[in-house]
Every structure is written in structure tokens, then in C-alpha cells.
Design an enzyme around this catalytic site. Structure first.
Site, PDB file in Angstrom:
ATOM      1  N   ASN A   1       0.856  -1.184   0.000  1.00 53.38           N
ATOM      2  CA  ASN A   1       0.000   0.000   0.000  1.00 53.38           C
ATOM      3  C   ASN A   1       0.895   1.237   0.000  1.00 53.38           C
ATOM      4  O   ASN A   1       1.690   1.445   0.928  1.00 53.38           O
ATOM      5  CB  ASN A   1      -0.908  -0.023   1.236  1.00 53.38           C
ATOM      6  CG  ASN A   1      -1.916   1.114   1.239  1.00 53.38           C
ATOM      7  OD1 ASN A   1      -1.595   2.249   0.909  1.00 53.38           O
ATOM      8  ND2 ASN A   1      -3.140   0.821   1.650  1.00 53.38           N
TER       9      ASN A   1
ATOM     10  N   ARG B   1      -9.240   8.470  -0.904  1.00 52.97           N
ATOM     11  CA  ARG B   1     -10.371   8.968  -0.117  1.00 52.97           C
ATOM     12  C   ARG B   1     -10.913  10.227  -0.778  1.00 52.97           C
ATOM     13  O   ARG B   1     -10.215  10.882  -1.559  1.00 52.97           O
ATOM     14  CB  ARG B   1      -9.938   9.216   1.320  1.00 52.97           C
ATOM     15  CG  ARG B   1      -9.714   7.912   2.099  1.00 52.97           C
ATOM     16  CD  ARG B   1      -9.389   8.157   3.557  1.00 52.97           C
ATOM     17  NE  ARG B   1      -9.516   6.936   4.342  1.00 52.97           N
ATOM     18  CZ  ARG B   1      -8.557   6.022   4.500  1.00 52.97           C
ATOM     19  NH1 ARG B   1      -7.389   6.200   3.905  1.00 52.97           N
ATOM     20  NH2 ARG B   1      -8.752   4.949   5.231  1.00 52.97           N
TER      21      ARG B   1
ATOM     22  N   GLU C   1      -8.660   0.061  -2.812  1.00 50.00           N
ATOM     23  CA  GLU C   1      -9.513  -0.043  -1.637  1.00 50.00           C
ATOM     24  C   GLU C   1     -10.353   1.215  -1.489  1.00 50.00           C
ATOM     25  O   GLU C   1      -9.921   2.303  -1.879  1.00 50.00           O
ATOM     26  CB  GLU C   1      -8.675  -0.187  -0.365  1.00 50.00           C
ATOM     27  CG  GLU C   1      -7.774  -1.387  -0.297  1.00 50.00           C
ATOM     28  CD  GLU C   1      -6.981  -1.433   0.993  1.00 50.00           C
ATOM     29  OE1 GLU C   1      -6.440  -2.500   1.306  1.00 50.00           O
ATOM     30  OE2 GLU C   1      -6.891  -0.390   1.689  1.00 50.00           O
TER      31      GLU C   1
ATOM     32  N   GLY D   1       1.042  -1.327   4.320  1.00 48.69           N
ATOM     33  CA  GLY D   1       1.467   0.004   3.925  1.00 48.69           C
ATOM     34  C   GLY D   1       2.216   0.747   5.007  1.00 48.69           C
ATOM     35  O   GLY D   1       3.435   0.921   4.936  1.00 48.69           O
ATOM     36  N   HIS D   2       1.508   1.165   6.041  1.00 48.93           N
ATOM     37  CA  HIS D   2       2.096   2.067   7.040  1.00 48.93           C
ATOM     38  C   HIS D   2       3.371   1.487   7.646  1.00 48.93           C
ATOM     39  O   HIS D   2       4.411   2.142   7.671  1.00 48.93           O
ATOM     40  CB  HIS D   2       1.073   2.360   8.142  1.00 48.93           C
ATOM     41  CG  HIS D   2       1.565   3.311   9.176  1.00 48.93           C
ATOM     42  ND1 HIS D   2       1.561   4.680   8.989  1.00 48.93           N
ATOM     43  CD2 HIS D   2       2.118   3.110  10.401  1.00 48.93           C
ATOM     44  CE1 HIS D   2       2.067   5.273  10.058  1.00 48.93           C
ATOM     45  NE2 HIS D   2       2.415   4.335  10.930  1.00 48.93           N
TER      46      HIS D   2
ATOM     47  N   HIS E   1      -4.153  11.862   0.481  1.00 47.42           N
ATOM     48  CA  HIS E   1      -2.920  11.133   0.122  1.00 47.42           C
ATOM     49  C   HIS E   1      -3.021  10.702  -1.342  1.00 47.42           C
ATOM     50  O   HIS E   1      -2.583  11.429  -2.217  1.00 47.42           O
ATOM     51  CB  HIS E   1      -2.641   9.964   1.081  1.00 47.42           C
ATOM     52  CG  HIS E   1      -3.840   9.254   1.614  1.00 47.42           C
ATOM     53  ND1 HIS E   1      -4.716   8.570   0.824  1.00 47.42           N
ATOM     54  CD2 HIS E   1      -4.301   9.125   2.888  1.00 47.42           C
ATOM     55  CE1 HIS E   1      -5.659   8.026   1.564  1.00 47.42           C
ATOM     56  NE2 HIS E   1      -5.447   8.356   2.832  1.00 47.42           N
TER      57      HIS E   1
ATOM     58  N   HIS F   1      -3.857  -4.615   7.923  1.00 42.08           N
ATOM     59  CA  HIS F   1      -3.956  -3.572   8.945  1.00 42.08           C
ATOM     60  C   HIS F   1      -3.033  -3.911  10.111  1.00 42.08           C
ATOM     61  O   HIS F   1      -3.244  -4.868  10.842  1.00 42.08           O
ATOM     62  CB  HIS F   1      -5.381  -3.351   9.464  1.00 42.08           C
ATOM     63  CG  HIS F   1      -5.559  -1.964  10.017  1.00 42.08           C
ATOM     64  ND1 HIS F   1      -6.029  -0.910   9.260  1.00 42.08           N
ATOM     65  CD2 HIS F   1      -5.285  -1.448  11.231  1.00 42.08           C
ATOM     66  CE1 HIS F   1      -6.067   0.184   9.989  1.00 42.08           C
ATOM     67  NE2 HIS F   1      -5.608  -0.112  11.192  1.00 42.08           N
ATOM     68  N   ASP F   2      -2.011  -3.077  10.258  1.00 35.04           N
ATOM     69  CA  ASP F   2      -1.021  -3.176  11.334  1.00 35.04           C
ATOM     70  C   ASP F   2      -0.169  -4.438  11.277  1.00 35.04           C
ATOM     71  O   ASP F   2       0.495  -4.784  12.257  1.00 35.04           O
ATOM     72  CB  ASP F   2      -1.675  -3.053  12.711  1.00 35.04           C
ATOM     73  CG  ASP F   2      -2.116  -1.630  13.013  1.00 35.04           C
ATOM     74  OD1 ASP F   2      -1.761  -0.727  12.239  1.00 35.04           O
ATOM     75  OD2 ASP F   2      -2.826  -1.424  14.023  1.00 35.04           O
TER      76      ASP F   2
ATOM     77  N   ARG G   1       4.648  18.441   0.849  1.00 35.36           N
ATOM     78  CA  ARG G   1       5.542  19.491   0.349  1.00 35.36           C
ATOM     79  C   ARG G   1       5.058  20.072  -0.982  1.00 35.36           C
ATOM     80  O   ARG G   1       5.463  21.155  -1.376  1.00 35.36           O
ATOM     81  CB  ARG G   1       6.961  18.907   0.197  1.00 35.36           C
ATOM     82  CG  ARG G   1       8.034  19.885  -0.246  1.00 35.36           C
ATOM     83  CD  ARG G   1       8.337  20.930   0.819  1.00 35.36           C
ATOM     84  NE  ARG G   1       9.353  21.859   0.366  1.00 35.36           N
ATOM     85  CZ  ARG G   1      10.657  21.736   0.624  1.00 35.36           C
ATOM     86  NH1 ARG G   1      11.090  20.705   1.334  1.00 35.36           N
ATOM     87  NH2 ARG G   1      11.512  22.622   0.188  1.00 35.36           N
TER      88      ARG G   1
ATOM     89  N   HIS H   1      -5.572   3.384  -1.539  1.00 36.12           N
ATOM     90  CA  HIS H   1      -6.863   3.620  -0.888  1.00 36.12           C
ATOM     91  C   HIS H   1      -7.199   5.109  -1.025  1.00 36.12           C
ATOM     92  O   HIS H   1      -6.954   5.897  -0.120  1.00 36.12           O
ATOM     93  CB  HIS H   1      -6.780   3.226   0.590  1.00 36.12           C
ATOM     94  CG  HIS H   1      -8.098   3.235   1.297  1.00 36.12           C
ATOM     95  ND1 HIS H   1      -8.416   2.330   2.283  1.00 36.12           N
ATOM     96  CD2 HIS H   1      -9.184   4.046   1.187  1.00 36.12           C
ATOM     97  CE1 HIS H   1      -9.631   2.575   2.729  1.00 36.12           C
ATOM     98  NE2 HIS H   1     -10.111   3.623   2.084  1.00 36.12           N
TER      99      HIS H   1
ATOM    100  N   THR I   1      -7.796   6.269   9.358  1.00 33.79           N
ATOM    101  CA  THR I   1      -7.483   4.989   8.733  1.00 33.79           C
ATOM    102  C   THR I   1      -8.678   4.074   8.929  1.00 33.79           C
ATOM    103  O   THR I   1      -9.581   4.384   9.714  1.00 33.79           O
ATOM    104  CB  THR I   1      -6.207   4.359   9.330  1.00 33.79           C
ATOM    105  OG1 THR I   1      -5.852   3.187   8.587  1.00 33.79           O
ATOM    106  CG2 THR I   1      -6.395   4.007  10.801  1.00 33.79           C
TER     107      THR I   1
END
Length: 237
Positions: A7, A45, A70, A213-214, A50, A190-191, A18, A43, A100
Site C-alpha cells: 500500500n 479517499r 480499496e 502500507g504504514h 494522500h 492492517h497493522d 511538500r 486507498h 485509517t
């Protein structure tokens, strides 16, 4: 082996902070594929804080592995997915202002809505996955509405694992067994991180794909994108 879909939302977050085009989102997607990732996930939104909708269109011409989009299937998202026709769409019930994703679908309450959405995407040849908690009723509901796959929401597993409670994986194991019995493919996300991915992968039967991702982007700050990608791939064998 379980497939790794990266992700790249956080790359877009950094770029947008920036302005301009640094880091170059398209080049990063190419690089993750070059390092061995079997898919790219985004993903978008509604506020485009992002991933921008134009990023999704541009990535369609770049991604050579599996492209997974997603999001919450409101009209603009549906139109975007239908115009791009990615290999997979993952339906996530997050509110527009959600930081999230924080819950899976209630596949019983939203049964009729999901049936219509999934039917539309599948008519376009797009594999459809539904983000769900590891709750048997919700997984049975995912089969009823016609999903091809589920994506298990793994935040609670990750939290319990960080506390040293490996028993926290049990609901995910039983959910995966049920999904297999219902002929649903199994994704997860997720996580998930380098700390917990090997344990999770080897615990879950028939795990087809993880979307990360994160944690992966954060870990890349320390170890580099190529090294981190290859570590995940090794753990996912």
C-alpha cells in the site's frame, strides 16, 4: 506463497506534504514491483489527502502486477474503479474523515447494498474483496453477498501480539477455516509488520494475500525499501 501487495498511500502523503512530485509515486510503485512485491494497493479517499484520483488513473498504466484499489463504494469511487478496472477492488466501510480504516463491514445489515455493488464490479471482471472483522456471521454474510474474497481486519491481532498474547490469532484462524469452507479467498491487512507477519502467515490457512502500507513504509525509513520488501517476501514463503 502468500502474495505481498504494498500500500503506497504513505508515499503520497509525504509527496503531498511538500507539493511537487517528490517522492515520485509512480517510480516508487515500479520500484516495489522490481523488488519483488506481487501487487500495489491504494486507498483513495474523497478529500484526496494522500492518493489522488489521478494517481489511480496514472498507476493503471504503470502497475504490471496486481492492482488493488480499496475504498468505501460511494459514487465517485465506484466510477473510478469501473473506469480503471483493476484486478481487485476491496470494499472498506470507512467514513470520509477516518484517519485509517477502523472496522469491517456488517455484511448482514448492508446485505442488499453490497449485493448490488459487488454485482456491478464483477460484471466488469473485477475481483471483489470485502474488509471484515474475524466474526463468523460477517464472513458468512460475505459469501451470501457474492464476494470473491474477504480481507481480514488484523488490527486486534497486531495489538494482542504486541502484548505477547499469541492466542489473539485464534479468531483469525477459525475465520479463515470458515472462509475456506465457503469458497472465499482470504486476504488480510492492517497493522501487519515485520514483527508479526511470519507468525500470522504461518498461523492462517490458505492466506492468499496481505496488504501492508504504514508499517512497511516506516520500516523502509530504517532499512530501505528493497531490504524491507525482500524480508516480507521471505517471511511470506
Amino acid at each position: 506463497m502468500t502474495q505481498l501487495s504494498v500500500n503506497i498511500n504513505k508515499i503520497a502523503t509525504l509527496r503531498n506534504a511538500r507539493g511537487g512530485n517528490v517522492p515520485d509515486l509512480l517510480q516508487v510503485a515500479k520500484d516495489f514491483e522490481r523488488f519483488g512485491a506481487q501487487g500495489i494497493t491504494i486507498h483513495p479517499r474523497p478529500d484526496e489527502r494522500h492518493i489522488r484520483y489521478q494517481d489511480a488513473r496514472d498507476l493503471k498504466n504503470i502497475v504490471t502486477t496486481e492492482f488493488n484499489i480499496e475504498g468505501n463504494p460511494e459514487k465517485s469511487f465506484i466510477d473510478l474503479v469501473n473506469s480503471i478496472k483493476p484486478e481487485q477492488v476491496t470494499l472498506v466501510p470507512d467514513a470520509p474523515d477516518a484517519i485509517t480504516s477502523n472496522a469491517g463491514w456488517n455484511t448482514i445489515k448492508h446485505k442488499d447494498f453490497l449485493i448490488d455493488i459487488i454485482k456491478e464490479f464483477k460484471s466488469q471482471g473485477i475481483r471483489t474483496s470485502i474488509f471484515v472483522d474475524p466474526v463468523h456471521d460477517m464472513i458468512e454474510g460475505a459469501a451470501i453477498v457474492g464476494a470473491d474474497r474477504i480481507e481480514l481486519y488484523t488490527e486486534e491481532f497486531a495489538h494482542q501480539y504486541s502484548l505477547g498474547n499469541k492466542e489473539g490469532v485464534k479468531p483469525y484462524i477459525s475465520s479463515a477455516v470458515l472462509a475456506g469452507e465457503l469458497n472465499l479467498g482470504i486476504n488480510a491487512g492492517h497493522d501487519l509488520s515485520l514483527d508479526n507477519i511470519a507468525f500470522f502467515k504461518h498461523s492462517i490457512p490458505n492466506l492468499l494475500e496481505v496488504s501492508i502500507g504504514h508499517a512497511l513504509i516506516a520500516e523502509s525509513l530504517y532499512f530501505g525499501m528493497e531490504t524491507v520488501t525482500k524480508r516480507y517476501l521471505e517471511f511470506l514463503k
